[in-house]
Design a protein around this motif. Structure first.
Motif, mmCIF file in Angstrom:
data_model
loop_
_atom_site.group_PDB
_atom_site.id
_atom_site.type_symbol
_atom_site.label_atom_id
_atom_site.label_comp_id
_atom_site.label_asym_id
_atom_site.label_seq_id
_atom_site.Cartn_x
_atom_site.Cartn_y
_atom_site.Cartn_z
ATOM 1 N N LEU A 111 0.813 -1.212 0.000
ATOM 2 C CA LEU A 111 0.000 0.000 0.000
ATOM 3 C C LEU A 111 0.852 1.271 0.000
ATOM 4 C CD1 LEU A 111 -3.082 -0.642 2.314
ATOM 5 C CD2 LEU A 111 -3.094 -0.088 -0.113
ATOM 6 N N GLN A 112 2.036 1.200 0.594
ATOM 7 C CA GLN A 112 2.894 2.382 0.645
ATOM 8 C C GLN A 112 3.258 2.862 -0.761
ATOM 9 O OE1 GLN A 112 3.483 4.159 3.257
ATOM 10 N NE2 GLN A 112 4.761 5.647 2.183
ATOM 11 N N GLU A 113 3.440 1.924 -1.675
ATOM 12 C CA GLU A 113 3.743 2.290 -3.061
ATOM 13 C C GLU A 113 2.556 3.020 -3.686
ATOM 14 O OE1 GLU A 113 5.127 -0.887 -5.498
ATOM 15 O OE2 GLU A 113 6.505 -1.660 -3.967
ATOM 16 N N ALA A 114 1.361 2.526 -3.420
ATOM 17 C CA ALA A 114 0.160 3.170 -3.954
ATOM 18 C C ALA A 114 -0.006 4.563 -3.360
ATOM 19 C CB ALA A 114 -1.062 2.312 -3.652
ATOM 20 N N ARG A 115 0.269 4.683 -2.080
ATOM 21 C CA ARG A 115 0.130 5.974 -1.392
ATOM 22 C C ARG A 115 1.099 7.001 -1.985
ATOM 23 N NH1 ARG A 115 0.977 4.090 3.176
ATOM 24 N NH2 ARG A 115 -1.158 3.826 3.919
ATOM 25 N N GLN A 116 2.306 6.590 -2.243
ATOM 26 C CA GLN A 116 3.313 7.511 -2.773
ATOM 27 C C GLN A 116 3.033 7.921 -4.218
ATOM 28 O OE1 GLN A 116 6.910 5.314 -2.102
ATOM 29 N NE2 GLN A 116 7.065 5.902 0.060
ATOM 30 N N ILE A 137 -8.646 9.051 -1.105
ATOM 31 C CA ILE A 137 -10.072 9.311 -0.846
ATOM 32 C C ILE A 137 -10.542 8.392 0.268
ATOM 33 C CG2 ILE A 137 -12.392 9.165 -1.846
ATOM 34 C CD1 ILE A 137 -11.104 9.845 -4.557
ATOM 35 N N GLU A 138 -11.243 8.956 1.228
ATOM 36 C CA GLU A 138 -11.748 8.177 2.351
ATOM 37 C C GLU A 138 -13.270 8.244 2.388
ATOM 38 O OE1 GLU A 138 -9.955 9.338 5.988
ATOM 39 O OE2 GLU A 138 -7.899 8.932 5.326
ATOM 40 N N LEU A 139 -13.882 7.129 2.741
ATOM 41 C CA LEU A 139 -15.332 7.125 2.948
ATOM 42 C C LEU A 139 -15.717 5.922 3.796
ATOM 43 C CD1 LEU A 139 -17.362 5.739 -0.054
ATOM 44 C CD2 LEU A 139 -14.879 5.591 0.013
ATOM 45 N N ARG A 198 -10.148 3.507 2.422
ATOM 46 C CA ARG A 198 -9.219 4.513 1.918
ATOM 47 C C ARG A 198 -8.683 4.005 0.593
ATOM 48 N NH1 ARG A 198 -3.850 7.219 4.730
ATOM 49 N NH2 ARG A 198 -4.158 9.282 3.853
ATOM 50 N N VAL A 199 -8.853 4.819 -0.453
ATOM 51 C CA VAL A 199 -8.474 4.395 -1.784
ATOM 52 C C VAL A 199 -7.509 5.410 -2.378
ATOM 53 C CG1 VAL A 199 -10.538 5.484 -2.791
ATOM 54 C CG2 VAL A 199 -9.353 3.705 -4.059
ATOM 55 N N PHE A 200 -6.493 4.917 -3.057
ATOM 56 C CA PHE A 200 -5.468 5.755 -3.670
ATOM 57 C C PHE A 200 -5.623 5.683 -5.185
ATOM 58 C CE2 PHE A 200 -3.859 3.988 0.305
ATOM 59 C CZ PHE A 200 -3.607 5.153 1.019
ATOM 60 N N VAL A 201 -5.750 6.844 -5.838
ATOM 61 C CA VAL A 201 -6.066 6.873 -7.267
ATOM 62 C C VAL A 201 -5.144 7.834 -8.016
ATOM 63 C CG1 VAL A 201 -8.495 6.286 -6.897
ATOM 64 C CG2 VAL A 201 -7.796 8.690 -6.920
ATOM 65 N N ASP A 202 -5.039 7.616 -9.350
ATOM 66 C CA ASP A 202 -4.327 8.588 -10.180
ATOM 67 C C ASP A 202 -5.326 9.606 -10.734
ATOM 68 O OD1 ASP A 202 -5.607 7.492 -12.420
ATOM 69 O OD2 ASP A 202 -3.821 6.468 -13.177
ATOM 70 N N LEU A 210 -5.991 0.058 -2.264
ATOM 71 C CA LEU A 210 -7.252 0.072 -1.518
ATOM 72 C C LEU A 210 -7.028 -0.514 -0.143
ATOM 73 C CD1 LEU A 210 -10.346 0.543 -1.565
ATOM 74 C CD2 LEU A 210 -10.572 -1.763 -2.490
ATOM 75 N N ASP A 211 -7.470 0.221 0.872
ATOM 76 C CA ASP A 211 -7.340 -0.204 2.267
ATOM 77 C C ASP A 211 -8.735 -0.244 2.863
ATOM 78 O OD1 ASP A 211 -6.376 -0.882 4.733
ATOM 79 O OD2 ASP A 211 -5.304 0.989 5.089
ATOM 80 N N ILE A 212 -9.216 -1.446 3.225
ATOM 81 C CA ILE A 212 -10.601 -1.622 3.681
ATOM 82 C C ILE A 212 -10.624 -2.277 5.049
ATOM 83 C CG2 ILE A 212 -12.759 -2.883 3.271
ATOM 84 C CD1 ILE A 212 -12.416 -2.518 0.348
#
Length: 765
Positions: free
Chosen positions: A153-158, A164-166, A278-282, A290-292
């Motif tokens: 997930l750290q790679e996606a975050r960077q 986006i959080e919901l 929490r989802v990380f997008v371009d 995606l962190d669920i």
């Protein structure tokens, strides 16, 4: 396509003519009637149970926990008592049982019992259960916890353009089958026979064999069943135990028939769910990570929660390829009626979560919702969150593009936006919102969804489902299976599969009664496994029958025989299947199911092939919202389902119609709340389900992409239509208001409150 008479249901005639006999229709000599004394508290200590000495108890049988040889119901865990002994853990928990020659006397007996309780603090919030000082199960009230991780997930975050959080939330759902729960127990010498409305006869047999002493044999017989949707999978084991205990003690047959109010208040429900995401997008909405954190409210006892949670966790990434994933899923205990099996089995909660994540990506990046879905769709050759490579029958993109085109989604999306603008402007200004009497807000929404066919992971290899086919004296092949007909069309599908393999008329194929003394354990009638898994056994045995009869003929005539179009051809001999089968009556064939050897899954680290194959679907819902009453009406519903092969086309269409409507109801009708452990609904009068006037115009298409290990290429169907309907409807409401709606059901009052908040915050522009 016109209806095909060869696809008509084999059980339709008897049901339409009221010839089918449900359990309440059966005439049983000496029958007594059982009733249940239940807890009024969500959690309390039982201090005493006292019978009124002034009441005549001579003709009343009383059963309490001390009468139960082994006081637990064997499902997955053994945590649920048959009758509460020292503690009650939910409103409605069974405390004592009574049986009498009449229903009236049994109910009168309830009035002459006094139970003293010491009420105790209770848990009604699943998000607080894990760290509560109140312990219902283990050290932390967690029945099951699942961790699934892929990538980093750290790679996606960077790499992300945005995080986006919901949060999402889904509520209870009640099965509302037409026939309430009912069971009759008939005591015999050294045996108890259970007859009732049920899905899984061997579940009941196994549970009762663990409750009673070894010398008592258990027989379970299915009566005609008026609907189930999963509600008659696990719960009948408890009901059967109650009827059997009363019959065992009284020596008389005992029936327990719930009325609608009792059925609604104390039987299992769909698990409510809650998720933090929490989802990380371009920039283009492509999901990088995606962190669920996902919770299911299991209620007071475990029932089938671990299996429901497993399917939810394995489904929550939906139809999308996501390189970096972390899923933490938990099923937790609360002082509520236990949740259990329900059509979709965790899939509806999971798909709603994922589709709302996609909707929020589109909203925050100001992208068309269909475009966000399009760039993320998983395809053949790609891998799921568990590392499963999708190899067979993958039609994710085909169903998506097909439903977009048929619904004219993109044109209507723009048109409806234009239609809504002046109405929303008048709402913003506090003006009367209608310029014409027929002014309505129009929405169009989209969802994509899937369903893993069969049991999760290696479940089928543990079940080792078996069937048997025998040739009777008249030359009819008779199918012996524990799979049950509960309205879904199992009898029709089984007879059609074997008839098609043998190339004979469907009426020549017979089904043995579902009686555990007669039929092998085929596994439970759940998880869309009936046609794909058990149906494949029928198809395989059909080929064995042809080979065996051909060999027998060759031995007799000393020439080879070939089988075509229902006839055996050998030299000058042309013999019909019926004639040959009658000649060799008594032949028996049995087969046990095993997954194809390439399917590997580890339930220790949740890696591998979660399901042998997936069915795929997409849906578009059109809705209208009255800007004065905020009444919601789903007007049109388009859906494309790819199910491998439609064994029975007419039944497939009917399954999609019924399941889709059930999913629509999950979104905008079916509200059930609890207060101090008590539900606020009692039946059809206050638990709202759709009627025929609420049925949208449905445009349904079945795609076929055969799965090589299913009968004629068939995969699962029954669960999937419900799974994706709710997010399509909510997507249409989000399109109208442009605001997050992440909780179902959505009622008119919720939309009214949303609009009021938008006006305060300047959102109606």
């Amino acid at each position: 396509m016109k209806p095909n008479p060869k696809d008509f249901r084999v059980d339709a005639r008897s049901k339409l003519r009221a010839e089918a006999r449900y359990i309440r229709d059966e005439q049983i000599a000496g029958l007594r009637y059982g009733v249940t004394l239940r807890s009024p508290h969500p959690r309390a200590r039982i201090l005493s149970i006292d019978l009124d000495p002034q009441f005549d108890w001579n003709s009343v049988t009383v059963v309490t926990a001390k009468d139960v040889p082994h006081n637990y119901v064997a499902i997955i865990e053994k945590d649920m008592p048959v009758l509460a002994k020292d503690m009650v853990n939910y409103v409605g928990e069974p405390v004592a049982l009574f049986a009498a020659p009449t229903q009236e006397l049994a109910e009168e007996a309830l009035k002459h019992v006094t139970v003293k309780y010491e009420p105790l603090p209770f848990i009604d919030d699943p998000l607080k259960a894990e760290h509560s000082e109140i312990k219902l199960y283990g050290s932390n009230n967690v029945f099951k916890e699942i961790h699934i991780e892929r990538g980093h997930l750290q790679e996606a975050r960077q790499a992300a353009f945005r995080a986006i959080e919901l949060e999402t939330q889904t509520g209870f759902q009640e099965h509302m089958y037409l026939e309430p729960q009912g069971m009759v127990a008939i005591p015999q010498e050294g045996r108890i026979v259970l007859k009732g409305s049920l899905q899984c006869p061997y579940y009941i047999k196994n549970a009762l064999e663990q409750i009673f002493p070894d010398e008592i044999k258990i027989t379970v017989v299915q009566s005609t069943t008026g609907g189930a949707f999963g509600g008659k999978e696990d719960f009948p084991s408890l009901l059967a135990a109650h009827a059997a205990l009363l019959a065992y003690k009284s020596g008389h047959p005992v029936a327990i028939f719930y009325d609608r109010a009792e059925d609604v208040l104390v039987t299992t429900k769909r698990h409510p769910s809650f998720s933090r995401n929490r989802v990380f997008v371009d920039r283009n909405g492509k999901i990088l990570g995606l962190d669920i954190e996902f919770y299911l409210d299991s209620g007071a006892y475990c029932t089938l929660s671990p299996v429901v949670l497993a399917r939810a966790a394995l489904t929550v990434t939906g139809c999308y390829f996501i390189p970096h994933v972390r899923i933490v899923a938990k099923a937790v205990a609360t002082n509520t009626v236990p949740s259990g099996a329900f059509r979709g089995f965790g899939g509806p909660q999971a798909i709603f979560t994922m589709e709302m994540i996609v909707e929020e990506i589109a909203r925050q990046l100001d992208l068309p919702p269909h475009k966000v879905r399009e760039v993320n769709l998983i395809d053949e050759g790609q891998t799921t969150a568990t590392g499963q490579v999708l190899k067979y029958s993958v039609s994710n993109k085909q169903t998506f593009y097909d439903v977009l085109e048929r619904s004219d989604y993109q044109r209507k999306y723009a048109l409806f936006k234009e239609n809504n603008a002046p109405i929303l402007e008048r709402l913003r200004k506090g003006q009367f919102p209608k310029s014409r009497p027929d002014d309505v807000l129009k929405g169009i929404g989209l969802s994509v969804f899937l369903h893993g066919a069969g049991f999760t992971g290696g479940g089928e290899n543990r079940i080792k489902g078996k069937i048997r086919i025998e040739i009777d004296e008249d030359g009819h092949p008779v199918i012996y299976s524990a799979q049950t007909e509960m309205g879904q069309g199992q009898q029709t599908a089984f007879r059609k599969i074997l008839a098609d393999v043998l190339n004979i008329d469907r009426e020549q194929v017979l089904l043995a009664p579902v009686n555990t003394d007669l039929v092998p354990n085929s596994g439970p009638t759940v998880a869309s496994r009936t046609t794909m898994v058990v149906g494949s056994l029928i198809a395989d045995i059909g080929q064995q029958i042809i080979e065996r009869l051909s060999n027998e003929l060759q031995k007799e005539y000393d020439i080879p025989f070939e089988y075509r179009t229902g006839y055996f051809y050998g030299g000058q001999h042309i013999l019909s299947f019926s004639k040959v089968a009658k000649k060799f009556a008594g032949l028996r064939f049995e087969k046990e199911y095993k997954h194809p050897p390439f399917i590997k899954f580890s339930e220790e680290n949740w890696k591998g092939d979660a399901y042998p194959v997936y069915s795929w679907a997409a849906a578009v819902a059109e809705t209208e919202v009255d800007p004065i009453t905020f009444n919601i009406k789903v007007t049109r519903y388009y859906t494309t389902h790819e199910i491998g092969k439609a064994i029975n086309y007419d039944q497939s269409i009917a399954q999609v119609q019924g399941g889709s409507l059930q999913g629509i109801a999950y979104a905008v009708f079916e509200k059930m709340e609890r207060q101090n452990g008590h539900f606020n609904v009692h039946g059809f009068s206050d638990y709202i389900i759709p009627t025929t006037v609420d049925m949208p115009v449905m445009d349904i298409k079945i795609l076929e992409n055969p799965y090589p290990f299913g009968p004629f290429g068939a995969k699962g169907l029954g669960e999937m239509p419900l799974v994706g309907a709710a997010p399509a409807v909510v997507s249409s409401l989000r399109m109208i208001f442009g605001q997050p709606i992440n909780q179902i059901p959505v009622l008119p009052e919720d939309l009214f409150e949303l609009v009021q908040n938008m006006k305060k915050n300047g959102g109606l522009k």
